[in-house]
Design a protein around this motif. Structure first.
Motif, PDB file in Angstrom:
ATOM      1  N   ILE A   1      -4.849   2.199  -5.684  1.00 12.22           N
ATOM      2  CA  ILE A   1      -4.243   3.427  -5.154  1.00 12.22           C
ATOM      3  C   ILE A   1      -2.956   3.039  -4.448  1.00 12.22           C
ATOM      4  O   ILE A   1      -2.920   2.030  -3.729  1.00 12.22           O
ATOM      5  CB  ILE A   1      -5.179   4.143  -4.160  1.00 12.22           C
ATOM      6  CG1 ILE A   1      -6.540   4.452  -4.806  1.00 12.22           C
ATOM      7  CG2 ILE A   1      -4.535   5.426  -3.639  1.00 12.22           C
ATOM      8  CD1 ILE A   1      -7.574   4.944  -3.816  1.00 12.22           C
TER       9      ILE A   1
ATOM     10  N   THR B   1      -3.272   4.183   5.439  1.00 14.28           N
ATOM     11  CA  THR B   1      -4.431   3.560   4.804  1.00 14.28           C
ATOM     12  C   THR B   1      -4.115   2.242   4.113  1.00 14.28           C
ATOM     13  O   THR B   1      -3.152   2.141   3.348  1.00 14.28           O
ATOM     14  CB  THR B   1      -5.056   4.533   3.783  1.00 14.28           C
ATOM     15  OG1 THR B   1      -5.447   5.727   4.467  1.00 14.28           O
ATOM     16  CG2 THR B   1      -6.271   3.912   3.117  1.00 14.28           C
ATOM     17  N   GLU B   2      -4.954   1.234   4.386  1.00  8.09           N
ATOM     18  CA  GLU B   2      -4.969  -0.002   3.607  1.00  8.09           C
ATOM     19  C   GLU B   2      -6.037   0.185   2.527  1.00  8.09           C
ATOM     20  O   GLU B   2      -7.232   0.066   2.792  1.00  8.09           O
ATOM     21  CB  GLU B   2      -5.300  -1.209   4.483  1.00  8.09           C
ATOM     22  CG  GLU B   2      -5.314  -2.517   3.700  1.00  8.09           C
ATOM     23  CD  GLU B   2      -5.744  -3.711   4.540  1.00  8.09           C
ATOM     24  OE1 GLU B   2      -5.414  -4.853   4.158  1.00  8.09           O
ATOM     25  OE2 GLU B   2      -6.424  -3.515   5.573  1.00  8.09           O
ATOM     26  N   TYR B   3      -5.612   0.484   1.306  1.00  4.36           N
ATOM     27  CA  TYR B   3      -6.564   0.838   0.257  1.00  4.36           C
ATOM     28  C   TYR B   3      -7.360  -0.370  -0.237  1.00  4.36           C
ATOM     29  O   TYR B   3      -8.555  -0.270  -0.501  1.00  4.36           O
ATOM     30  CB  TYR B   3      -5.839   1.465  -0.934  1.00  4.36           C
ATOM     31  CG  TYR B   3      -5.067   2.718  -0.618  1.00  4.36           C
ATOM     32  CD1 TYR B   3      -5.728   3.908  -0.330  1.00  4.36           C
ATOM     33  CD2 TYR B   3      -3.681   2.716  -0.595  1.00  4.36           C
ATOM     34  CE1 TYR B   3      -5.028   5.061  -0.036  1.00  4.36           C
ATOM     35  CE2 TYR B   3      -2.964   3.871  -0.302  1.00  4.36           C
ATOM     36  CZ  TYR B   3      -3.631   5.035  -0.028  1.00  4.36           C
ATOM     37  OH  TYR B   3      -2.938   6.171   0.262  1.00  4.36           O
TER      38      TYR B   3
ATOM     39  N   ALA C   1      -7.266  -1.347  -3.091  1.00  4.85           N
ATOM     40  CA  ALA C   1      -7.795  -0.740  -4.319  1.00  4.85           C
ATOM     41  C   ALA C   1      -6.630  -0.250  -5.167  1.00  4.85           C
ATOM     42  O   ALA C   1      -5.462  -0.369  -4.784  1.00  4.85           O
ATOM     43  CB  ALA C   1      -8.729   0.423  -3.966  1.00  4.85           C
TER      44      ALA C   1
ATOM     45  N   GLU D   1       0.815  -1.216   0.000  1.00  5.13           N
ATOM     46  CA  GLU D   1       0.000   0.000   0.000  1.00  5.13           C
ATOM     47  C   GLU D   1       0.848   1.265   0.000  1.00  5.13           C
ATOM     48  O   GLU D   1       0.370   2.324  -0.381  1.00  5.13           O
ATOM     49  CB  GLU D   1      -0.928   0.015   1.221  1.00  5.13           C
ATOM     50  CG  GLU D   1      -1.860  -1.188   1.322  1.00  5.13           C
ATOM     51  CD  GLU D   1      -2.960  -1.229   0.259  1.00  5.13           C
ATOM     52  OE1 GLU D   1      -2.837  -0.534  -0.759  1.00  5.13           O
ATOM     53  OE2 GLU D   1      -3.933  -1.980   0.450  1.00  5.13           O
TER      54      GLU D   1
ATOM     55  N   ASP E   1      -3.098   9.054   4.155  1.00  7.73           N
ATOM     56  CA  ASP E   1      -2.699   8.071   3.148  1.00  7.73           C
ATOM     57  C   ASP E   1      -1.642   7.108   3.674  1.00  7.73           C
ATOM     58  O   ASP E   1      -1.651   5.920   3.320  1.00  7.73           O
ATOM     59  CB  ASP E   1      -2.164   8.785   1.897  1.00  7.73           C
ATOM     60  CG  ASP E   1      -3.278   9.345   1.032  1.00  7.73           C
ATOM     61  OD1 ASP E   1      -4.252   8.607   0.780  1.00  7.73           O
ATOM     62  OD2 ASP E   1      -3.177  10.505   0.613  1.00  7.73           O
TER      63      ASP E   1
ATOM     64  N   ARG F   1      -0.295   8.578  -5.087  1.00  5.54           N
ATOM     65  CA  ARG F   1      -0.371   9.721  -4.184  1.00  5.54           C
ATOM     66  C   ARG F   1       0.987   9.855  -3.503  1.00  5.54           C
ATOM     67  O   ARG F   1       1.401   8.975  -2.749  1.00  5.54           O
ATOM     68  CB  ARG F   1      -1.473   9.504  -3.136  1.00  5.54           C
ATOM     69  CG  ARG F   1      -2.854   9.323  -3.757  1.00  5.54           C
ATOM     70  CD  ARG F   1      -3.920   9.102  -2.703  1.00  5.54           C
ATOM     71  NE  ARG F   1      -5.221   8.860  -3.308  1.00  5.54           N
ATOM     72  CZ  ARG F   1      -6.336   8.621  -2.620  1.00  5.54           C
ATOM     73  NH1 ARG F   1      -6.288   8.571  -1.282  1.00  5.54           N
ATOM     74  NH2 ARG F   1      -7.479   8.413  -3.255  1.00  5.54           N
TER      75      ARG F   1
END
Length: 418
Positions: free
Chosen positions: A318, A312-314, A316, A262, A309, A290
């Motif tokens: 990202i 975060t564990e997306y 997805a 991530e 960010d 990002r």
């Protein structure tokens, strides 16, 4: 249904069954696993038909497409369930193995014997194949299990459990060694989490909200992980081609798994060379980047990364990207923002690799390979019941040994203590 009475009954039956499974020999357990696999293969059309009812209900309830995808059984998935049970049967049986046997000055010999945990409760969502995997692993490790799947998969889970019960009955083991909770009432989960007199370990497998609830309510020890904020750090002494392959695979091989990268950390000395190449790969695969200010200067198309960010564990398309001064800052970033799941370094410097292994406090720490390898099957465990980021009992992918404990055993010849 009186939920409390029902759950107490399930717990009592599981505790009684656990004693019988604990003393079953290896051949009996393996035969039960093989017969269950045969029953699953025989009933493939019935399993597909029952699962179709669950899927139709899920669509009617407008559940998310990703959840419906995890819920859906195919002939390939069912074949993999049966194959997985056969693989578990082929694994060495850990129960009864004695290790570390040492002669003491008194004359006694002291060692440690591997034994079952007892009753394992597994709470999971969506994936009906977990029913077969969990039952197989718990049985081989000499445990009884209580399975509470998601309400969206109730028919599928019960149909798979019927195959497991057939395998157990055929070898003289009690059906109650594997029980699927029959009610979809959420109060059953609360009841399960309070049954410390009947349940030895709880394993939550599912989304963050489920695991947070179990952490909040459980009075029973757990094997769990909350987040998978996994990092790859590309050192300035990395092989560039190797780094690109690893960073690509760690993010894009599969987006929605807990061992997917991530956050990408890149040493400043190599960032100008490696980031443009990776950015092109990610762009072609639809990954949104990002980055911090230094990363955005090198790849201007990146969106600015926020403080959130890094946490975060997306799961997805990202990826957060940060340029760091070197190994010290990379380790510090992982210590602050990581989730102690899986972190990797790409470097050709053995001393830096060793420092990363020693100082990064995660359940899996990897040198020069993708984070996607943090998996029980890839680690040679045959299968896994989940991944633990806890430090007590089991850590990382949890296979058969993680579903056992150790007790001290002593052999004497009439010695007495003076």
């Amino acid at each position: 249904m009186d939920i409390q009475s029902y759950m107490v009954g399930v717990g009592k039956q599981a505790r009684a069954a656990s004693r019988l499974v604990a003393k079953a020999d290896t051949a009996t357990k393996n035969r039960a696993l093989t017969l269950t696999a045969q029953a699953i293969e025989r009933d493939v059309q019935r399993l597909l038909a029952v699962n179709a009812q669950d899927v139709a209900a899920a669509r009617g309830n407008k559940l998310e497409p990703a959840l419906i995808d995890r819920l859906t059984l195919t002939e390939k998935i069912i074949a993999a369930m049966a194959d997985g049970l056969r693989q578990i049967a082929e694994l060495p049986d850990p129960i009864g193995a004695i290790s570390e046997l040492k002669q003491q000055p008194s004359g006694i010999k002291v060692g440690r014997m591997r034994v079952p945990l007892g009753v394992i409760a597994i709470i999971y969502e969506s994936r009906p194949n977990v029913t077969a995997d969990a039952a197989g692993l718990c049985l081989k490790a000499g445990n009884a299990c209580i399975l509470r799947g998601g309400s969206e998969a109730i028919r599928s889970n019960q149909a798979i459990a019927a195959c497991v019960h057939e395998g157990l009955q055929s070898v003289g083991l009690p059906e109650t060694a594997v029980q699927v909770i029959e009610t979809t009432d959420r109060a059953a989960v609360g009841g399960l989490l309070r049954m410390h007199e009947y349940v030895d370990i709880v394993v939550p497998r599912g989304g963050k909200s489920l695991i947070e609830r179990v952490m909040r309510e459980s009075r029973i020890p757990m094997i769990k992980h909350l987040d998978g904020v996994c990092h790859v750090y590309i050192d300035d002494k990395a092989d560039l081609d190797k780094a690109v392959r690893i960073a690509d695979n760690a993010k894009t091989q599969r987006l929605g798994t807990c061992n997917t990268m991530e956050t990408l950390l890149v040493a400043r000395g190599i960032a100008d060379e490696v980031l443009p190449k990776l950015a092109k790969i990610y762009q072609d695969k639809g990954i949104e980047l990002r980055g911090d200010e230094a990363a955005r200067k090198i790849v201007p198309g990146m969106r600015p990364a926020t403080e959130e960010d890094w946490y975060t564990e997306y799961l997805a398309a990202i990826l957060a990207v940060r340029v760091v001064d070197g190994l010290d800052q990379a380790i510090e970033h992982i210590a602050v923002y990581g989730s102690q799941h899986t972190d990797a370094i790409v470097t050709e410097d053995p001393a830096r690799a060793q420092r990363f292994l020693r100082e990064v406090d995660s359940s899996s720490v990897i040198v020069n390979a993708s984070t996607r390898f943090a998996d029980g099957y890839e680690y040679g465990l045959g299968a896994e019941i989940g991944i633990s980021t806890d430090k007590l009992h089991a850590r990382g992918p949890v296979g058969l040994e993680g579903l056992t404990s150790l007790k001290w055993v002593v052999f004497g010849h009439g010695e007495i203590r003076t």
